[in-house]
Design a protein around this motif. Structure first.
Motif, PDB file in Angstrom:
ATOM      1  N   ARG A   8       7.865   1.598  -4.879  1.00  0.00           N
ATOM      2  CA  ARG A   8       7.558   2.233  -3.594  1.00  0.00           C
ATOM      3  C   ARG A   8       8.452   1.683  -2.476  1.00  0.00           C
TER       4      ARG A   8
ATOM      5  N   THR B 241      -1.845   5.307  -6.063  1.00  0.00           N
ATOM      6  CA  THR B 241      -2.429   4.195  -5.316  1.00  0.00           C
ATOM      7  C   THR B 241      -3.839   3.807  -5.762  1.00  0.00           C
TER       8      THR B 241
ATOM      9  N   GLU C 243       0.834   8.536  -3.577  1.00  0.00           N
ATOM     10  CA  GLU C 243      -0.538   8.774  -3.135  1.00  0.00           C
ATOM     11  C   GLU C 243      -1.497   8.967  -4.303  1.00  0.00           C
TER      12      GLU C 243
ATOM     13  N   VAL D  69       6.441   9.738  -1.732  1.00  0.00           N
ATOM     14  CA  VAL D  69       5.127   9.515  -1.108  1.00  0.00           C
ATOM     15  C   VAL D  69       4.050  10.314  -1.835  1.00  0.00           C
TER      16      VAL D  69
END
Length: 266
Positions: A99, A19, A16, A12
């Protein structure tokens, strides 16, 4: 299994920072062997899939990894060996697949018996070690991404899993180079991101390593030359270990030269 959740959290953290990137940013070279962000994601995605196979079906893993090994035996680099499996998957589409695969892998290992033996390229290992290795690779290869983007990662105490992997591979760092393993591992006194001090090994004044857990993890994963970290090594064994530390499998890998891996200006 907490290590599965730590792997998920590591994924994650990397997702982040990726993204917001435009498509063309995925194809910029990093400081790691010229790999692009796209190469990094392809590598992580393929080996996450391999770890999923190794937990579910050892024979399927052997067949999958056998194809990769065969390509490399014919001269393909690690990156080139992943292209046939990716089959044109790249950029944002690769990011989405990676992901999604991270959560699939984390879910699979979260409910597994930590002691279950799973196959890998070398000797088999426990499920706990397997998912820890996936966290380590995600964290380590994340370095070239964060460095390229000029972003400072916010570290947490889940880095302890990588530190423990580094401790457990003390002997391997010597064995892979054909050197005798020192009888006693140097004592480690490392400051965690939380400020807690983690101690490993016997407290012997003639061989001790002090500094941050981050610096140690960077050294054993070879994302930094140890001289570019805040580590201090006292004693010949301590200095030699930090000079050649390697917490991952494969042949001998040389740490980056001093000053060649760093966070770039934004």
């Amino acid at each position: 299994m907490q290590q599965a959740e730590d792997f998920r959290a590591e994924s994650v953290a990397l997702a982040e920072v990726l993204t917001p990137l435009p498509e063309d940013a995925y194809f910029k070279p990093t400081q790691f062997k010229g790999w692009t962000i796209d190469d990094v994601l392809g590598h992580l995605h393929m080996f996450n899939h391999a770890a999923e196979l190794s937990l579910k079906d050892g024979d399927a893993f052997d067949a999958f990894f056998g194809e990769i090994a065969a390509r490399m035996a014919k001269g393909d680099t690690m990156v080139e060996a992943q292209y046939p499996w990716l089959d044109g998957l790249k950029g944002k589409a690769l990011f989405d697949a990676w992901r999604k695969g991270c959560d699939v892998l984390a879910d699979a290992y979260a409910g597994a018996d930590p002691k279950t033996r799973v196959r890998w390229a070398g000797p088999s290992m426990s499920a706990r070690s397997s998912i820890t290795a996936r966290q380590m690779e995600t964290w380590a290869h994340g370095h070239e991404v964060f460095d390229l983007l000029g972003v400072e990662r916010q570290e947490t105490d889940r880095i302890r899993n990588i530190v423990v992997l580094g401790v457990n591979t003390f002997g391997w760092s010597f064995t892979v180079r054909g050197k005798p393993v020192p009888v006693t591992m140097p004592c480690l006194k490392l400051t965690a991101p939380s400020g807690e001090v983690w101690t490993f090994g016997e407290d012997l004044s003639d061989n001790i390593i002090t500094g941050s857990a981050l610096g140690f993890a960077q050294t054993v994963t070879q994302t930094r030359n140890w001289k570019d970290t805040d580590l201090h090594a006292h004693g010949d064994v301590a200095a030699e270990w930090m000079t050649t530390a390697q917490c991952f499998a494969g042949g001998v890998s040389k740490p980056p030269r001093r000053g060649t891996r760093f966070r770039q200006e934004r």
